[in-house]
Design a protein around this motif. Structure first.
Motif, PDB file in Angstrom:
ATOM      1  N   ALA A 166       0.932  -1.126  -0.070  1.00 54.09           N
ATOM      2  CA  ALA A 166      -0.209  -0.019   0.038  1.00 54.09           C
ATOM      3  C   ALA A 166       0.975   1.154   0.015  1.00 54.09           C
ATOM      4  O   ALA A 166       0.533   2.370  -0.525  1.00 54.09           O
ATOM      5  CB  ALA A 166      -0.906   0.078   1.286  1.00 54.09           C
TER       6      ALA A 166
ATOM      7  N   LEU B  49      -4.385   7.656   7.215  1.00 52.52           N
ATOM      8  CA  LEU B  49      -4.146   6.664   6.610  1.00 52.52           C
ATOM      9  C   LEU B  49      -3.606   5.484   7.115  1.00 52.52           C
ATOM     10  O   LEU B  49      -3.733   4.275   6.972  1.00 52.52           O
ATOM     11  CB  LEU B  49      -3.325   6.997   5.252  1.00 52.52           C
ATOM     12  CG  LEU B  49      -3.726   7.941   4.087  1.00 52.52           C
ATOM     13  CD1 LEU B  49      -2.896   8.382   3.155  1.00 52.52           C
ATOM     14  CD2 LEU B  49      -5.273   7.529   3.637  1.00 52.52           C
TER      15      LEU B  49
ATOM     16  N   GLY C 177      -5.351   1.982   7.323  1.00 51.81           N
ATOM     17  CA  GLY C 177      -4.663   0.781   6.779  1.00 51.81           C
ATOM     18  C   GLY C 177      -4.384  -0.122   7.922  1.00 51.81           C
ATOM     19  O   GLY C 177      -4.539  -1.448   7.612  1.00 51.81           O
TER      20      GLY C 177
ATOM     21  N   LEU D 112      -4.582   0.403  -3.127  1.00 49.83           N
ATOM     22  CA  LEU D 112      -4.706   1.796  -2.514  1.00 49.83           C
ATOM     23  C   LEU D 112      -3.082   2.277  -2.750  1.00 49.83           C
ATOM     24  O   LEU D 112      -3.283   3.655  -2.414  1.00 49.83           O
ATOM     25  CB  LEU D 112      -4.386   1.319  -0.920  1.00 49.83           C
ATOM     26  CG  LEU D 112      -5.548   0.498  -0.501  1.00 49.83           C
ATOM     27  CD1 LEU D 112      -5.491   0.152   0.939  1.00 49.83           C
ATOM     28  CD2 LEU D 112      -6.739   1.558  -0.353  1.00 49.83           C
TER      29      LEU D 112
ATOM     30  N   ARG E 238      -3.734   8.416  -2.112  1.00 45.22           N
ATOM     31  CA  ARG E 238      -3.434   8.901  -0.995  1.00 45.22           C
ATOM     32  C   ARG E 238      -4.485   9.686  -0.341  1.00 45.22           C
ATOM     33  O   ARG E 238      -4.462  10.390   0.553  1.00 45.22           O
ATOM     34  CB  ARG E 238      -2.254   9.689  -0.628  1.00 45.22           C
ATOM     35  CG  ARG E 238      -0.903   9.040  -1.088  1.00 45.22           C
ATOM     36  CD  ARG E 238      -0.632   7.745   0.075  1.00 45.22           C
ATOM     37  NE  ARG E 238       0.403   7.095  -0.047  1.00 45.22           N
ATOM     38  CZ  ARG E 238       0.379   5.835  -0.740  1.00 45.22           C
ATOM     39  NH1 ARG E 238      -0.637   5.294  -1.305  1.00 45.22           N
ATOM     40  NH2 ARG E 238       1.659   5.349  -0.793  1.00 45.22           N
TER      41      ARG E 238
ATOM     42  N   ASP F 172      -8.091   9.992   1.741  1.00 45.57           N
ATOM     43  CA  ASP F 172      -8.411   8.789   2.897  1.00 45.57           C
ATOM     44  C   ASP F 172      -9.946   8.523   2.514  1.00 45.57           C
ATOM     45  O   ASP F 172     -10.455   7.561   2.908  1.00 45.57           O
ATOM     46  CB  ASP F 172      -8.433   9.874   4.248  1.00 45.57           C
ATOM     47  CG  ASP F 172      -9.257  11.185   4.099  1.00 45.57           C
ATOM     48  OD1 ASP F 172     -10.646  11.194   4.516  1.00 45.57           O
ATOM     49  OD2 ASP F 172      -8.808  12.177   3.382  1.00 45.57           O
TER      50      ASP F 172
ATOM     51  N   TRP G  14      -9.397   5.304   0.748  1.00 41.57           N
ATOM     52  CA  TRP G  14      -9.115   4.289   1.889  1.00 41.57           C
ATOM     53  C   TRP G  14     -10.412   3.924   2.604  1.00 41.57           C
ATOM     54  O   TRP G  14     -10.588   2.778   2.914  1.00 41.57           O
ATOM     55  CB  TRP G  14      -8.003   4.986   2.613  1.00 41.57           C
ATOM     56  CG  TRP G  14      -6.616   4.742   1.807  1.00 41.57           C
ATOM     57  CD1 TRP G  14      -6.302   5.287   0.665  1.00 41.57           C
ATOM     58  CD2 TRP G  14      -5.386   4.169   2.272  1.00 41.57           C
ATOM     59  NE1 TRP G  14      -5.210   5.024   0.308  1.00 41.57           N
ATOM     60  CE2 TRP G  14      -4.587   4.309   1.383  1.00 41.57           C
ATOM     61  CE3 TRP G  14      -5.166   3.288   3.519  1.00 41.57           C
ATOM     62  CZ2 TRP G  14      -3.149   4.125   1.639  1.00 41.57           C
ATOM     63  CZ3 TRP G  14      -3.721   2.842   3.607  1.00 41.57           C
ATOM     64  CH2 TRP G  14      -2.811   3.112   2.647  1.00 41.57           C
TER      65      TRP G  14
END
Length: 1114
Positions: free
Chosen positions: A357, A370, A374, A397, A401, A403, A406
């Protein structure tokens, strides 16, 4: 509901049709009189709205009682979308139409143009489908879409994937214990009989990293230094013992003659090339695919045949490693060791996820949000325990970057189910890649994909959209393929010298699932096929039942796959009549001889792959005006109609093109062509001038016909910047004038970016100007250069100035007498990139001089061949970079083979030669001599055995057919402190082993073989070989009980003793070492053999108290 409506390629196909509509709309001037622009705009609007709704439907859940209605609506939608696609294809005026342009214009003016009417009808259908969508979605509990946010049904990632999974493939996490366990087993002693090849199995569920672990073992430095030869194969479901044996040979870099059909020859070649060396064989992904073979008898019989030539190695320590999901497969292959891969531990999952990632970035420098998300994702991944699932999710992912993205991944359904995780990864693919991968479900598991072939199929199905024509479709398709490789949807595999790609079984299962209403593979005639399918593959034994399986008129793809047990010799008579919408037709799995004239009915066909048994095409093929690819297997000798050159859209003619007159009219050809020059229309070099799109191989033959430089220039070779391989060939008659031929070659100057250049049978006596003056400016970037049978060419050009040249082959250069400084050029580094250099059949070549200059010569050379140069007596020292040398039939040595036994920095060599003078005078540097670990001296009569003491790294010495005597052998062994193995055969002056006075001598020899030495009679000095573990005495007729010393039992390390065909051995020595584990006695005196077989008498009493594995054969 996700399960209920999944399995459709709706959104990607709508996007493809939208792009086609935009393309038609951009050419508005043709349609101003009949409202086509407005209709096309309505079509675009409808498709855009329907794409959003379809994506929304496929992502949301609803009440189960509405599933049938939703499916019916999706079917209506996809039917209308495909109909719109057909209509748009019909608008292509570059395809010849049945009526004249005047008739078409008049029809358009009076509203009678069928294509325009069909376009309006399909737009109305799509608008009707859209009107029903709102009511249906509300009834199904999906809402109106106002609260759904992005209705595109697709997340667009930020930028292109950077390939993190591939970048980290060399890292193993959570498998340290298994890795070390396997390494220890591989480098350790063999199980039981040292010459029986041991087998280990790496087992585990799909996606657990079995192949990765095997790859790591294959690259481990300890493993590399242990084995002389490493072989890797991956069997396919359809492979038999014949195919598997060929794979073994090819992976061992053994050339197998094309068309070789003799299984016994293959086995003997395998035994000759492989069993004589310590080898590691990895068989990746072993399955017993035959469901009827429940007990595995057929599976075991097949592999027994394959492995028979190598199951007993001539040297000790060879190993086989298999990877499999089936424990039964491991048992059937007699695996003595098994390593099961369990779930990854939690810390390894987190470490692997971070690498995938975040890449090489420091996680502590990432935004805290993040990091937190993660860790939560990694926590969910613990349920799967699968490295593949971790990599796939991490790959989603790395390109982003944000969020919000994610969080979206975190909110996906649980990752506990690996298959569902991979499906989520598929839906996260960019939309243009989804159908490209889904179509692969048409091929069986373990299918070996070739990039170019798959890209051609994608092109034919409009899956590839070039960026406004700025990039070729083939290049765009290759980029698509690379993106799928980077995201781990495809994996690379190398077999021998070839490379192919495969899809992991779990990925294949997922591809079948996400495309099950569009793509189906039929291997059983009883299989139920949805009426919605557009892409179908069938085994050859089910073709006859096709009409009962599906609606043929819907099909866009039909692939017939081979079933060896039930070949297809003829297509059903009306099959081609019904396949009116077909874009892709693959007949490789058939054995049909004649292709029906009805093939001309397939007006949309763009890809046609034939089987080898078709040797003649019908005239109707020339009506397939949309055809992009026409493919026929090598060696089919396919005859094509003269009018084939009317297929202006042909981009790939994968066949022998040498018989096609006027091929220069096919200006869009991208592939490879053979072009014989003739003094007739359609075969002159000027016909090549317009073929600027060629991007593979251009082979020009019969250049004797070309009369002057001006005619040669008309080919425009220097303008063909995409040609990768250029071959220039003259006939062998040699009746032309050398000076004229030289001028012709001057006019055939290639483009500077050609990768490979071959010049064959050139009759000129000098180098072309562009190789002399051009090289001085480093103008060309050839990687491979072959000069073959250029018999009058006397002085070689300064090829050392080619900056990118990796391989140079010179063969049958009959007028070359000397190679000296001019060959290297004037740069400070000569041949800066050259790795492979070969000289073959140069009968007048006498000396190869490397003049003393301040020039770095051949700094990267790895492989050198000097073959059939009988006058060559002077050669320079080898560069220290060389790892492999083959010399045969030269003036300074008749046979020599030098090979690297390790790829580590501290490289060791194996040398096989018939002249020991090369050790002190000739090719080898002192550093290379000192690095020789294995020496084989065959028929050497010029050996100064004291000089062998300079071989300070020598571990294995083999001497055969030599006049060496006892004194010379002792002198030789005194200085070889590192020697561990000694083999002597057919040396009739050897009578006994030397008795060493110094305690430092012979302390490391653990293996001793004496074979076919007729005068050898004494083993009394055997106790001085203090480390000896294995002894073989074979065909030494003077060996008797008196040959052994009275203190033979003090050889405390001896584990194995083999005495074979020593006909005078009538009695065993009185005492054996207590360490002895294996005793082989074969073909000794009958009185001795009878007692041991009966386990009775004085001879039996000598060994009965030992725990010994005894083999006795008369």
């Amino acid at each position: 509901m996700v399960e209920a409506v999944a399995g459709w390629l709706v959104c990607p196909i709508i996007k493809i049709v939208m792009d086609k509509a935009k393309c038609c709309a951009s050419d508005r001037i043709k349609w101003l009189s009949d409202g086509v622009p407005k209709t096309l705009q309505r079509l675009e609007n409808s498709l855009e709205q329907l794409r959003a709704v379809a994506g929304f439907v496929q992502q949301r859940r609803g009440s189960l009682d509405r599933i049938g209605e939703l499916r019916a609506w999706l079917q209506q939608l996809i039917d209308a979308v495909y109909e719109a696609r057909d209509v748009l294809d019909d608008f292509d005026d570059s395809v010849p139409q049945p009526e004249s342009p005047v008739v078409r214009v008049s029809r358009r003016i009076f509203g009678a143009d069928e294509r325009v009417n069909r376009l309006k009808d399909v737009v109305e259908k799509l608008e009707a489908v859209h009107r029903t969508s709102t009511m249906l979605m509300q009834a199904a509990g999906l809402g109106s879409g106002s609260d759904s946010g992005d209705l595109s049904g697709h997340h667009q990632p930020q930028g292109r994937a950077t390939g993190s999974v591939r970048h980290h493939e060399h890292v193993v996490l959570g498998r340290d214990r298994e890795l070390q366990d396997m390494v220890s087993w591989l480098v350790g002693a063999s199980d039981g009989d040292a010459k029986l090849v041991s087998v280990a199995a790496i087992t585990g569920h799909g996606g657990m990293g079995k192949t990765t672990l095997a790859q790591l073992l294959f690259e481990d430095q300890k493993v590399i230094s242990t084995f002389e030869l490493k072989i890797w194969i991956q069997p396919a479901a359809t492979d038999n013992e014949f195919v598997l044996t060929r794979q073994l040979l090819q992976s061992a870099n053994v050339d197998v003659p094309h068309g070789m059909m003799n299984f016994n020859w293959l086995q003997m070649k395998l035994q000759e090339e492989v069993s004589s060396r310590r080898f590691l064989l990895v068989i990746d992904d072993v399955w017993n695919w035959n469901r009827e073979d429940r007990e595995g008898r057929a599976f075991q019989e097949m592999w027994s045949k394959v492995l028979a030539p190598i199951s007993r190695g001539k040297t000790t320590g060879s190993k086989i490693v298999i990877t499999t999901r089936q424990k039964m497969s491991a048992d059937l292959l007699h695996a003595s060791k098994e390593v099961w891969l369990h779930d990854l531990p939690p810390d390894a999952i987190w470490s692997l996820f971070k690498r995938c990632a975040f890449g090489e970035e420091d996680i502590d420098k990432q935004p805290q949000i993040l990091q937190d998300i993660g860790r939560k994702i990694a926590e969910k991944l613990k349920g799967s325990g699968s490295p593949m699932a971790v990599k796939a999710v991490g790959q989603m992912l790395e390109g982003s970057r944000r969020d919000t993205h994610w969080k979206k991944v975190l909110d996906m359904d649980s990752f506990d189910n690996v298959s569902k995780t991979l499906e989520l990864c598929y839906h996260n693919l960019p939309e243009h890649l989804q159908p490209c991968f889904a179509i692969c479900s048409l091929f069986p598991k373990n299918w070996r994909f070739k990039r170019d072939k798959l890209v051609k199929i994608w092109m034919a199905l409009d899956f590839i959209q070039a960026d406004g024509g700025k990039i070729q479709l083939e290049d765009a398709g290759s980029d698509y393929f690379d993106q799928l490789v980077d995201r781990s949807f495809f994996h690379r595999q190398k077999v021998g010298r070839g490379r192919y790609y495969y899809i992991h079984d779990l990925m294949h299962d997922m591809a079948e699932k996400v495309s099950r209403f569009d793509c189906v593979r039929v291997e059983d005639a009883k299989k139920e096929i949805p009426k919605t399918i557009r892409h179908l593959s069938v085994s050859s034994d089910t073709v006859a039942q096709l009409k009962n399986l599906c609606w043929l008129k819907r099909l866009h793809t039909l692939l017939i796959l081979k079933n060896p047990s039930s070949p297809l010799d003829q297509l059903p008579g009306d099959l081609l009549t019904e396949l009116k919408g077909l874009r892709v037709l693959g007949l490789e799995g058939c054995n049909i001889v004649c292709l029906s004239e009805k093939i001309g009915n397939l007006k949309y066909l763009r890809y046609l792959a034939l089987c080898k048994s078709i040797t003649r095409l019908p005239q109707a093929v020339t009506k397939l005006y949309r055809l992009q690819t026409l493919s026929s297997p090598k060696g089919s000798g396919l005859e094509v109609p003269e009018d084939i050159i009317n297929l202006k859209r042909l981009r790939h003619l994968d066949m022998d093109t040498s018989k096609i007159t006027g091929i220069g009219k096919l200006v869009h050809l991208q592939g490879s062509i053979k072009f014989p020059v003739k003094n007739e229309k359609g075969h002159t070099l000027a016909d090549l001038d317009g073929m600027s799109g060629l991007r593979k191989e251009l082979h020009i033959m019969n250049l004797d016909v070309v009369m002057d430089q001006q005619a040669a220039c008309q080919a425009g070779l220097n303008k063909k910047e995409n040609v990768k391989i250029l071959e220039l060939e003259w006939n062998s008659t040699g009746k032309t004038v050398p000076s004229v031929e030289a001028e012709v070659l001057d006019g055939l100057e290639p483009n500077q970016y050609v990768k490979k250049l071959l010049i064959r049978r050139y009759h000129g006596d000098r180098s072309p100007d562009w190789l002399n003056t051009g090289l001085k400016a480093s103008k060309f970037y050839f990687k491979y250069l072959h000069l073959i049978n250029c018999r009058k060419w006397e002085v070689l050009p300064p090829l050392g100035q080619l900056p990118s040249l990796k391989a140079l082959h010179l063969k049958e250069m009959c007028s070359v007498k000397k190679i000296s400084g001019d060959f290297y050029g004037t740069n400070s580094i000569a041949f800066p990139s050259l790795e492979e250099l070969e000289f073959d059949d140069m009968p007048q070549w006498v000396e190869w001089v490397q003049e003393e200059k301040n020039i770095d010569m051949l700094p990267k050379l790895r492989k050198l061949k000097l073959l059939n140069c009988p006058e060559l007596i002077k050669v320079p020292h080898l560069p220290l970079s060389v790892r492999k040398v083959s010399v045969k039939n030269t003036g300074f040595v008749s046979q020599l083979k030098l090979s690297s036994s390790s790829s580590s920095k501290a490289c060791k060599f194996a040398l096989d030669t018939c002249s020991a003078t090369v050790l002190t005078d000739g090719l080898l540097h002192q550093q290379q001599v000192e690095a020789i670990a294995i020496l084989r001296l065959r028929n050497c009569q010029d050996v100064n055995f004291q000089e062998l003491q300079a071989l300070t790294s020598l571990k294995r010495l083999q001497i055969s057919h030599s006049s060496i005597n006892d004194e010379q052998l002792g002198s030789c062994l005194r200085g070889l402190q590192a020697l561990t193995s000694l083999e002597i055969s057919n040396c009739n002056n050897i009578k006994h082993l030397p008795q060493m006075e110094s305690p430092d001598c012979l302390t490391k020899i653990h293996e001793l073989h004496i074979q076919q030495c007729s005068e050898f009679s004494s083993l009394r000095s055997l106790p001085s070989f203090v480390a000896l573990e294995s002894v073989l005495i074979e065909n030494c007729s003077k060996i008797t009980m008196e040959s052994f010393s009275t203190n033979f039992n003090i050889n405390s390390s001896l584990r194995k003793l083999s005495i074979i065909n020593c006909s005078e051995l009538e009695s065993l020595p009185s005492g054996f070492p207590s360490s002895l584990q294996v005793l082989h006695l074969i073909g000794c005196k009958p009185t001795l053999m009878d007692q041991l077989q009966l386990k009775d008498g004085l001879e039996w009493d000598k060994i009965k108290d030992f725990t010994v594995m005894l083999t006795v054969c008369i």
